[in-house]
Design an enzyme around this catalytic site. Structure first.
Site, PDB file in Angstrom:
ATOM      1  N   HIS A  14       0.865  -1.194   0.000  1.00  0.00           N
ATOM      2  CA  HIS A  14       0.000   0.000   0.000  1.00  0.00           C
ATOM      3  C   HIS A  14       0.896   1.237   0.000  1.00  0.00           C
ATOM      4  CE1 HIS A  14      -2.661   3.121   1.592  1.00  0.00           C
ATOM      5  NE2 HIS A  14      -3.677   2.377   1.205  1.00  0.00           N
ATOM      6  N   ASP A  16       0.905   4.201   1.374  1.00  0.00           N
ATOM      7  CA  ASP A  16       1.244   4.785   2.676  1.00  0.00           C
ATOM      8  C   ASP A  16       2.212   3.892   3.440  1.00  0.00           C
ATOM      9  OD1 ASP A  16      -0.413   6.997   2.277  1.00  0.00           O
ATOM     10  OD2 ASP A  16      -2.144   5.976   3.127  1.00  0.00           O
ATOM     11  N   LYS A  17       2.038   2.583   3.298  1.00  0.00           N
ATOM     12  CA  LYS A  17       2.928   1.650   3.988  1.00  0.00           C
ATOM     13  C   LYS A  17       4.316   1.600   3.348  1.00  0.00           C
ATOM     14  CE  LYS A  17       1.344   0.751   7.574  1.00  0.00           C
ATOM     15  NZ  LYS A  17       2.187   1.279   8.615  1.00  0.00           N
ATOM     16  N   GLU A  42      10.149  11.974   6.827  1.00  0.00           N
ATOM     17  CA  GLU A  42       8.858  11.779   6.143  1.00  0.00           C
ATOM     18  C   GLU A  42       9.122  11.370   4.699  1.00  0.00           C
ATOM     19  OE1 GLU A  42       6.460  12.007   8.167  1.00  0.00           O
ATOM     20  OE2 GLU A  42       7.390  13.191   9.752  1.00  0.00           O
ATOM     21  N   GLU A  55      14.250  16.073   9.330  1.00  0.00           N
ATOM     22  CA  GLU A  55      15.391  16.604  10.066  1.00  0.00           C
ATOM     23  C   GLU A  55      16.194  15.463  10.674  1.00  0.00           C
ATOM     24  OE1 GLU A  55      12.071  18.727   9.422  1.00  0.00           O
ATOM     25  OE2 GLU A  55      12.054  17.544  11.265  1.00  0.00           O
ATOM     26  N   LYS A 166      -5.759  -4.295   0.506  1.00  0.00           N
ATOM     27  CA  LYS A 166      -6.389  -3.922   1.775  1.00  0.00           C
ATOM     28  C   LYS A 166      -7.320  -5.057   2.193  1.00  0.00           C
ATOM     29  CE  LYS A 166      -7.633   0.447   2.360  1.00  0.00           C
ATOM     30  NZ  LYS A 166      -8.328   1.759   2.177  1.00  0.00           N
ATOM     31  N   PHE A 242      -8.646  -3.794 -10.603  1.00  0.00           N
ATOM     32  CA  PHE A 242      -7.680  -3.115  -9.722  1.00  0.00           C
ATOM     33  C   PHE A 242      -6.266  -3.405 -10.235  1.00  0.00           C
ATOM     34  CE2 PHE A 242      -6.240  -2.735  -4.954  1.00  0.00           C
ATOM     35  CZ  PHE A 242      -5.507  -1.606  -5.272  1.00  0.00           C
ATOM     36  N   ASP A 250      -2.345   5.897  -6.089  1.00  0.00           N
ATOM     37  CA  ASP A 250      -2.541   6.882  -5.026  1.00  0.00           C
ATOM     38  C   ASP A 250      -1.182   7.269  -4.450  1.00  0.00           C
ATOM     39  OD1 ASP A 250      -5.529   7.185  -4.417  1.00  0.00           O
ATOM     40  OD2 ASP A 250      -5.311   5.016  -4.370  1.00  0.00           O
ATOM     41  N   ALA A 251      -0.993   8.534  -4.193  1.00  0.00           N
ATOM     42  CA  ALA A 251       0.227   8.963  -3.517  1.00  0.00           C
ATOM     43  C   ALA A 251       0.239   8.412  -2.100  1.00  0.00           C
ATOM     44  CB  ALA A 251       0.324  10.488  -3.495  1.00  0.00           C
ATOM     45  N   ARG A 256       0.114   7.870   7.698  1.00  0.00           N
ATOM     46  CA  ARG A 256      -1.326   8.013   7.428  1.00  0.00           C
ATOM     47  C   ARG A 256      -2.142   6.778   7.819  1.00  0.00           C
ATOM     48  NH1 ARG A 256      -2.617  11.082   1.788  1.00  0.00           N
ATOM     49  NH2 ARG A 256      -1.819   9.130   0.915  1.00  0.00           N
ATOM     50  N   LYS A 257      -1.495   5.759   8.366  1.00  0.00           N
ATOM     51  CA  LYS A 257      -2.230   4.543   8.726  1.00  0.00           C
ATOM     52  C   LYS A 257      -2.062   4.252  10.225  1.00  0.00           C
ATOM     53  CE  LYS A 257      -4.246   3.510   4.933  1.00  0.00           C
ATOM     54  NZ  LYS A 257      -4.395   4.943   4.609  1.00  0.00           N
ATOM     55  N   LYS A 277      10.187   8.303  13.070  1.00  0.00           N
ATOM     56  CA  LYS A 277      10.581   9.033  14.271  1.00  0.00           C
ATOM     57  C   LYS A 277      11.514   8.193  15.137  1.00  0.00           C
ATOM     58  CE  LYS A 277       6.166  11.492  14.318  1.00  0.00           C
ATOM     59  NZ  LYS A 277       4.889  11.732  15.032  1.00  0.00           N
ATOM     60  N   LYS A 281      11.199  10.870  20.208  1.00  0.00           N
ATOM     61  CA  LYS A 281       9.847  11.370  19.947  1.00  0.00           C
ATOM     62  C   LYS A 281       8.855  10.497  20.704  1.00  0.00           C
ATOM     63  CE  LYS A 281      12.169  13.353  16.458  1.00  0.00           C
ATOM     64  NZ  LYS A 281      13.651  13.292  16.391  1.00  0.00           N
ATOM     65  N   ASP A 283       5.749  10.403  20.702  1.00  0.00           N
ATOM     66  CA  ASP A 283       4.671   9.842  19.887  1.00  0.00           C
ATOM     67  C   ASP A 283       4.892   8.351  19.685  1.00  0.00           C
ATOM     68  OD1 ASP A 283       3.051  12.008  19.453  1.00  0.00           O
ATOM     69  OD2 ASP A 283       3.985  12.585  17.560  1.00  0.00           O
TER      70      ASP A 283
END
Length: 417
Positions: A14, A16-17, A42, A55, A166, A242, A250-251, A256-257, A277, A281, A283
């Protein structure tokens, strides 16, 4: 009254992955060469192009373009017709040095003094409905896509699969929160061109129901196999064709997941992504630490399910708060507030101590970036990296340390279980 609950997962192919995996592979390389590296990376992927931004503060040099290409190749984007290929895509790096304004609040000399890398709240969750203390619908969604990827890479029983996919699973629960049956399974998988669309849809549906699902079932315990009844509604590639997928369809963007990465909609989420990260961090590191806390408390029998929240201020060492919700399933005569206070005494949640306890300064993150960061198997693997001069560096790395049940006895003793 019975209710339905749904979770989804996405494959390693995918878009995003792909981004998550590239970002985390870059972190691993920096940490392997310089464990004190600070990285926020990123990744954007789109048709024929990878863009890296963020960074870095490190004494190491990493060929980030080569790292990105190796990840893309491993996932399986190796053909020109995918419009995104490891050998031919462009890789643009816009990585630059970390802001000293941020760094001054984090680096304090000792782990005990290290401040949080950002403000915010992080959540960890655990439930005893599965052996790995994960929500069942998400666990099954991951399992479907892991098995689908194996079928694709074997390229024997099913030969037309492409990397993007998916899956989604809906489970019916009883009033006492026990899973009764799977009601719906949705799978969308990218595939090669077929001469006839009607034949294509029929073939893909038959293969996934008759080959993929039995392989998934075979990996489960008998009581979970029983949830796969003949009444399941299957939606296989419900939009039809598909062929165009991955970054060409898709970009993709890092982070995002976040629900796929955590608990599939159960519990809660503080909003911060993990991939890209380094562990300064919170998060990332505090989300792992709260999962570790929740899992050990559920495994100790404190409650059937537990949600833990921790919050921080940037540059400040001690958490600003710790919250526990047992959803009314607590087995001890204590309020959730009292449980939270005692849990805070058992689990030191200072950022630097979390890094030490969970060994988070090791290059352990590439494996987290697909099929979930939680509920995975703790194991030690040998990993190979190369420095700026091409010198090989081998490291034995313990993965998914936050999944260890190493505080169960302490929890039992503290709560009289």
């Amino acid at each position: 009254m019975a209710y339905l609950f749904t979770s989804e997962s996405v494959s390693e192919g995918h878009p995003d992955k792909i981004s998550d995996q590239i970002s985390d592979a870059i972190i691993d390389h920096f940490l392997a060469l310089d464990p004190d590296s600070k990285v926020a990376c990123e990744t954007l992927v789109t048709t024929g192009q990878v863009v890296l931004a963020g960074e870095i503060k490190s004494n190491a040099y990493v060929d980030v373009q080569s790292v990105a290409r190796e990840v893309i190749k491993r996932i399986g984007y190796t053909k020109g017709e995918y419009m995104f290929s490891a050998d031919s895509c462009g890789v643009l790096s816009a990585l630059h040095e970390q802001s000293p304004d941020i760094n001054q609040g984090v680096d304090r000399g000792t782990a005990e003094e290290q401040g949080a890398g950002d403000q915010g709240m992080m959540f960890g969750y655990a439930t005893n409905e599965t052996d790995n203390y994960m929500p069942l619908a998400l666990d099954l969604s991951h399992s479907i896509l892991i098995e689908l990827a194996k079928l694709r890479k074997e390229n024997q029983e099913i030969t037309y699969l492409r990397p993007d996919a998916k899956a989604q699973v809906t489970i019916e629960y009883s009033d006492d929160n026990q899973p009764q049956k799977i009601t719906t399974i949705v799978i969308s998988t990218q595939h090669d061109e077929f001469a006839d669309e009607a034949t294509m849809l029929k073939k893909i549906k038959e293969d996934l129901i008759q080959i993929l699902i039995p392989r998934v079932k075979a990996s489960l315990k008998p009581e979970l196999q029983a949830l796969f009844t003949d009444d399941i509604t299957y939606h296989i590639n419900p939009t039809g064709k598909f062929v165009i997928g991955g970054p060409h369809g898709d970009a993709g963007l890092t982070g995002r997941k976040i629900i796929v990465d955590t608990y599939g909609g159960k519990g809660a989420h503080g909003g911060g992504a993990f991939s890209g990260k380094d562990p300064s961090k919170v998060d990332r590191s505090a989300a792992y630490a709260t999962r570790h806390m929740a899992k050990n408390m559920v495994a100790a029998g404190l409650a059937d399910q537990i949600l833990v929240q921790v919050s921080y201020a940037i540059g400040v060492v001690e958490p600003t708060g710790i919250f526990v919700d047992t959803y009314g399933t607590s087995k001890v005569n204590m309020t959730d507030g009292e449980i939270a206070k005692k849990a805070a005494e058992l689990f030191d949640m200072r950022p630097g101590i979390i890094e030490q306890r969970l060994k988070l300064r090791n290059p352990m993150y590439a494996e987290t970036a697909a099929y979930g960061h939680m509920g995975r198997e703790t194991k030690t693997v040998d990993k190979v990296f190369f420095d700026g001069n091409g010198k090989e560096i081998r490291k034995a790395v313990e993965l998914f340390t936050w999944e260890k049940l190493d505080h169960v006895e302490e929890v039992k003793k503290a709560f009289g279980l």
